[in-house]
Design an enzyme around this catalytic site. Structure first.
Site, PDB file in Angstrom:
ATOM      1  N   TYR A 133     -14.424   8.735   7.384  1.00 20.74           N
ATOM      2  CA  TYR A 133     -13.441   9.795   7.130  1.00 20.74           C
ATOM      3  C   TYR A 133     -13.557  10.895   8.187  1.00 20.74           C
ATOM      4  O   TYR A 133     -12.560  11.313   8.786  1.00 20.74           O
ATOM      5  CB  TYR A 133     -13.680  10.363   5.725  1.00 20.74           C
ATOM      6  CG  TYR A 133     -12.723  11.460   5.335  1.00 20.74           C
ATOM      7  CD1 TYR A 133     -11.438  11.164   4.892  1.00 20.74           C
ATOM      8  CD2 TYR A 133     -13.096  12.799   5.411  1.00 20.74           C
ATOM      9  CE1 TYR A 133     -10.559  12.172   4.529  1.00 20.74           C
ATOM     10  CE2 TYR A 133     -12.224  13.807   5.044  1.00 20.74           C
ATOM     11  CZ  TYR A 133     -10.955  13.491   4.602  1.00 20.74           C
ATOM     12  OH  TYR A 133     -10.080  14.494   4.252  1.00 20.74           O
ATOM     13  N   ALA A 134     -14.806  11.365   8.408  1.00 19.37           N
ATOM     14  CA  ALA A 134     -15.018  12.446   9.373  1.00 19.37           C
ATOM     15  C   ALA A 134     -14.583  12.007  10.771  1.00 19.37           C
ATOM     16  O   ALA A 134     -13.921  12.761  11.489  1.00 19.37           O
ATOM     17  CB  ALA A 134     -16.487  12.854   9.370  1.00 19.37           C
ATOM     18  N   ALA A 135     -14.928  10.776  11.142  1.00 22.02           N
ATOM     19  CA  ALA A 135     -14.535  10.272  12.470  1.00 22.02           C
ATOM     20  C   ALA A 135     -13.013  10.195  12.579  1.00 22.02           C
ATOM     21  O   ALA A 135     -12.426  10.530  13.604  1.00 22.02           O
ATOM     22  CB  ALA A 135     -15.164   8.901  12.710  1.00 22.02           C
ATOM     23  N   SER A 136     -12.361   9.760  11.486  1.00 24.23           N
ATOM     24  CA  SER A 136     -10.896   9.653  11.528  1.00 24.23           C
ATOM     25  C   SER A 136     -10.260  11.029  11.681  1.00 24.23           C
ATOM     26  O   SER A 136      -9.288  11.200  12.408  1.00 24.23           O
ATOM     27  CB  SER A 136     -10.367   8.958  10.268  1.00 24.23           C
ATOM     28  OG  SER A 136     -10.438   9.799   9.127  1.00 24.23           O
ATOM     29  N   LYS A 137     -10.839  12.033  11.034  1.00 23.43           N
ATOM     30  CA  LYS A 137     -10.252  13.371  11.098  1.00 23.43           C
ATOM     31  C   LYS A 137     -10.550  14.040  12.443  1.00 23.43           C
ATOM     32  O   LYS A 137      -9.748  14.821  12.948  1.00 23.43           O
ATOM     33  CB  LYS A 137     -10.756  14.223   9.925  1.00 23.43           C
ATOM     34  CG  LYS A 137     -10.261  13.710   8.566  1.00 23.43           C
ATOM     35  CD  LYS A 137      -8.738  13.681   8.493  1.00 23.43           C
ATOM     36  CE  LYS A 137      -8.218  13.298   7.121  1.00 23.43           C
ATOM     37  NZ  LYS A 137      -6.745  13.358   7.041  1.00 23.43           N
ATOM     38  N   ILE A 158     -10.043  21.378  -1.242  1.00 27.11           N
ATOM     39  CA  ILE A 158      -8.777  21.681  -1.918  1.00 27.11           C
ATOM     40  C   ILE A 158      -8.723  20.841  -3.196  1.00 27.11           C
ATOM     41  O   ILE A 158      -9.041  19.636  -3.165  1.00 27.11           O
ATOM     42  CB  ILE A 158      -7.567  21.326  -1.011  1.00 27.11           C
ATOM     43  CG1 ILE A 158      -7.729  21.965   0.389  1.00 27.11           C
ATOM     44  CG2 ILE A 158      -6.248  21.741  -1.668  1.00 27.11           C
ATOM     45  CD1 ILE A 158      -7.841  23.467   0.413  1.00 27.11           C
ATOM     46  N   SER A 190      -9.257  17.875   8.961  1.00 27.47           N
ATOM     47  CA  SER A 190     -10.160  18.291   7.883  1.00 27.47           C
ATOM     48  C   SER A 190     -11.320  19.047   8.520  1.00 27.47           C
ATOM     49  O   SER A 190     -11.647  18.798   9.696  1.00 27.47           O
ATOM     50  CB  SER A 190     -10.699  17.059   7.152  1.00 27.47           C
ATOM     51  OG  SER A 190     -11.801  17.413   6.332  1.00 27.47           O
TER      52      SER A 190
HETATM   53  N1  LIG Z   1      -8.383  17.729  -0.762  1.00 29.35           N
HETATM   54  C1  LIG Z   1      -9.177  18.160   0.211  1.00 29.35           C
HETATM   55  O1  LIG Z   1     -10.184  18.843  -0.048  1.00 29.35           O
HETATM   56  C2  LIG Z   1      -8.866  17.835   1.641  1.00 29.35           C
HETATM   57  C3  LIG Z   1      -9.609  18.462   2.631  1.00 29.35           C
HETATM   58  C4  LIG Z   1      -9.336  18.184   3.953  1.00 29.35           C
HETATM   59  C5  LIG Z   1      -8.331  17.301   4.289  1.00 29.35           C
HETATM   60  N2  LIG Z   1      -7.622  16.695   3.306  1.00 29.35           N
HETATM   61  C6  LIG Z   1      -6.558  15.772   3.716  1.00 29.35           C
HETATM   62  O2  LIG Z   1      -5.351  16.159   3.132  1.00 29.35           O
HETATM   63  C7  LIG Z   1      -4.504  15.016   3.029  1.00 29.35           C
HETATM   64  C8  LIG Z   1      -3.956  14.958   1.611  1.00 29.35           C
HETATM   65  O3  LIG Z   1      -5.013  14.719   0.726  1.00 29.35           O
HETATM   66  P1  LIG Z   1      -5.036  15.267  -0.773  1.00 29.35           P
HETATM   67  O4  LIG Z   1      -6.281  16.028  -0.914  1.00 29.35           O
HETATM   68  O5  LIG Z   1      -3.740  15.870  -1.100  1.00 29.35           O
HETATM   69  O6  LIG Z   1      -5.294  13.883  -1.535  1.00 29.35           O
HETATM   70  P2  LIG Z   1      -4.335  12.928  -2.366  1.00 29.35           P
HETATM   71  O7  LIG Z   1      -5.138  11.711  -2.599  1.00 29.35           O
HETATM   72  O8  LIG Z   1      -3.768  13.666  -3.515  1.00 29.35           O
HETATM   73  O9  LIG Z   1      -3.139  12.624  -1.346  1.00 29.35           O
HETATM   74  C9  LIG Z   1      -3.160  11.599  -0.400  1.00 29.35           C
HETATM   75  C10 LIG Z   1      -1.811  10.898  -0.445  1.00 29.35           C
HETATM   76  O10 LIG Z   1      -1.767   9.943   0.616  1.00 29.35           O
HETATM   77  C11 LIG Z   1      -1.200   8.750   0.076  1.00 29.35           C
HETATM   78  N3  LIG Z   1      -1.607   7.605   0.881  1.00 29.35           N
HETATM   79  C12 LIG Z   1      -2.848   7.047   0.963  1.00 29.35           C
HETATM   80  N4  LIG Z   1      -2.813   5.991   1.793  1.00 29.35           N
HETATM   81  C13 LIG Z   1      -1.532   5.885   2.234  1.00 29.35           C
HETATM   82  C14 LIG Z   1      -0.887   4.999   3.121  1.00 29.35           C
HETATM   83  N5  LIG Z   1      -1.538   3.991   3.711  1.00 29.35           N
HETATM   84  N6  LIG Z   1       0.430   5.192   3.374  1.00 29.35           N
HETATM   85  C15 LIG Z   1       1.109   6.184   2.771  1.00 29.35           C
HETATM   86  N7  LIG Z   1       0.554   7.053   1.919  1.00 29.35           N
HETATM   87  C16 LIG Z   1      -0.763   6.905   1.665  1.00 29.35           C
HETATM   88  C17 LIG Z   1      -1.737   8.691  -1.353  1.00 29.35           C
HETATM   89  O11 LIG Z   1      -1.009   7.797  -2.164  1.00 29.35           O
HETATM   90  C18 LIG Z   1      -1.602  10.137  -1.768  1.00 29.35           C
HETATM   91  O12 LIG Z   1      -0.322  10.411  -2.300  1.00 29.35           O
HETATM   92  C19 LIG Z   1      -5.351  13.807   3.401  1.00 29.35           C
HETATM   93  O13 LIG Z   1      -5.079  13.446   4.743  1.00 29.35           O
HETATM   94  C20 LIG Z   1      -6.757  14.341   3.278  1.00 29.35           C
HETATM   95  O14 LIG Z   1      -7.657  13.647   4.096  1.00 29.35           O
HETATM   96  C21 LIG Z   1      -7.855  16.946   1.994  1.00 29.35           C
END
Ligand SMILES: NC(=O)c1ccc[n+]([C@@H]2O[C@H](COP(=O)([O-])OP(=O)(O)OC[C@H]3O[C@@H](n4cnc5c(N)ncnc54)[C@H](O)[C@@H]3O)[C@@H](O)[C@H]2O)c1
Length: 259
Positions: free
Chosen positions: A160-164, A193, A147
């Site tokens: 969250y930031a640390a994990s990413k 997004i 991220s």
């Molecule tokens: N949306 C953004 O702006 C954005 C920006 C940067 C990074 N991300 C990253 O993109 C990825 C997808 O996020 P998204 O925005 O599509 O959100 P989202 O919440 O729609 O999708 C996340 C998915 O991960 C699943 N999930 C959560 N914990 C889980 C677990 N322990 N085991 C299996 N599945 C699990 C959820 O059920 C969900 O389907 C994430 O890693 C998020 O951190 C998103």
């Protein structure tokens, strides 16, 4: 949807496939011919994603699902091994699963901080570890999801930031560790997004008293968010042979707001 067919005869796993970026990635790879295992904890949404991916592919039966947490060592081990053995190989792992929670850091509990690291970072590592023996055989590749939070101060989201940041470091390390054995490891680092994750933030996800002026550097001046499909298309490019020379890289896709 793309008319490309870069994943014909390719076998791939997508985690976090029930919604958002994972769902779009599953559909994208299916539409390009992949045989897929979709992993998530959200039972109903995962089934919907699989149906959508099958329709995108125009073929039934090329998408399997498993309801499991990426933190469940026994479940991930058995799901990955079972799938790779049934298909005879594994070419691609795409780690998308993740969680986000906003809180004043001074009020964050260690339990919640560790929970977020456990899913976003440790779960991503576990999936990499379980896929690697098969990827070493196929000379396959991994795409992780970091991220922009890894690089730019993201207030109220320290865990969250640390994990990413950890996912970015993991990506650089695994990409380098396996460089001579033919496995590429890259990541995508999305900005804002439009997904259920960001919807939840918009619907009261910020802590009371949050200073929103601290977010000025974290959004485009025109307020436009990217789509899950924007990120899915970058993930597909990185995971395909189109990008066979990209390794140990984290690709920022944020619409330019950190330009
Ligand atoms: N949306 C953004 O702006 C954005 C920006 C940067 C990074 N991300 C990253 O993109 C990825 C997808 O996020 P998204 O925005 O599509 O959100 P989202 O919440 O729609 O999708 C996340 C998915 O991960 C699943 N999930 C959560 N914990 C889980 C677990 N322990 N085991 C299996 N599945 C699990 C959820 O059920 C969900 O389907 C994430 O890693 C998020 O951190 C998103």
């Amino acid at each position: 949807m793309s008319s490309a067919a870069r994943f014909v005869d390719k076998v791939a796993i997508v985690t976090g496939a029930a919604t958002g970026i994972g769902r779009a990635t599953l559909a994208r790879l299916a539409s390009e011919g992949a045989t897929l295992l979709a992993v998530d904890v959200n039972v109903d949404a995962l089934a919907e994603s699989a149906d959508q991916a099958r329709s995108a592919a125009g073929q039934a039966g090329r998408v399997e699902t498993v309801v499991a947490s990426i933190t469940d060592e026994a479940a991930i081990k058995s799901a990955f091994a079972g799938f790779a053995e049934r298909q005879g190989k594994l070419d691609v792992l795409i780690n998308v699963a993740g969680v986000l929670r906003a809180v004043h850091s001074v009020e964050e509990t260690l339990e919640d901080f560790v929970r977020i690291l456990q899913i976003n970072l440790v779960g991503t590592f576990l999936c990499c570890r379980e896929a690697l023996p098969y990827l070493l055989e196929s000379k396959g590749n991994i795409v992780n999801t970091a991220s922009t939070s890894a690089y730019f101060g993201h207030p109220y989201m320290a865990a969250y930031a640390a994990s990413k940041g950890g996912v970015a470091a993991l990506t650089h390390t695994l990409g380098w560790e396996y460089i001579k054995r033919g496995v590429r490891v890259n990541a995508v680092a999305p900005g804002g997004i439009a997904t259920p994750m960001t919807d939840a933030m918009g619907a009261g996800g910020f802590p009371e008293g949050a200073d929103m002026s601290l977010f000025a550097h974290l959004s485009r001046p025109d307020g436009i968010y990217g789509s899950p499909e924007n990120i899915a298309s970058i993930i597909a490019m990185i995971a395909s042979e189109d990008d066979a020379y990209m390794n140990a890289e984290v690709v920022r896709v944020d619409g330019g707001y950190h330009g």
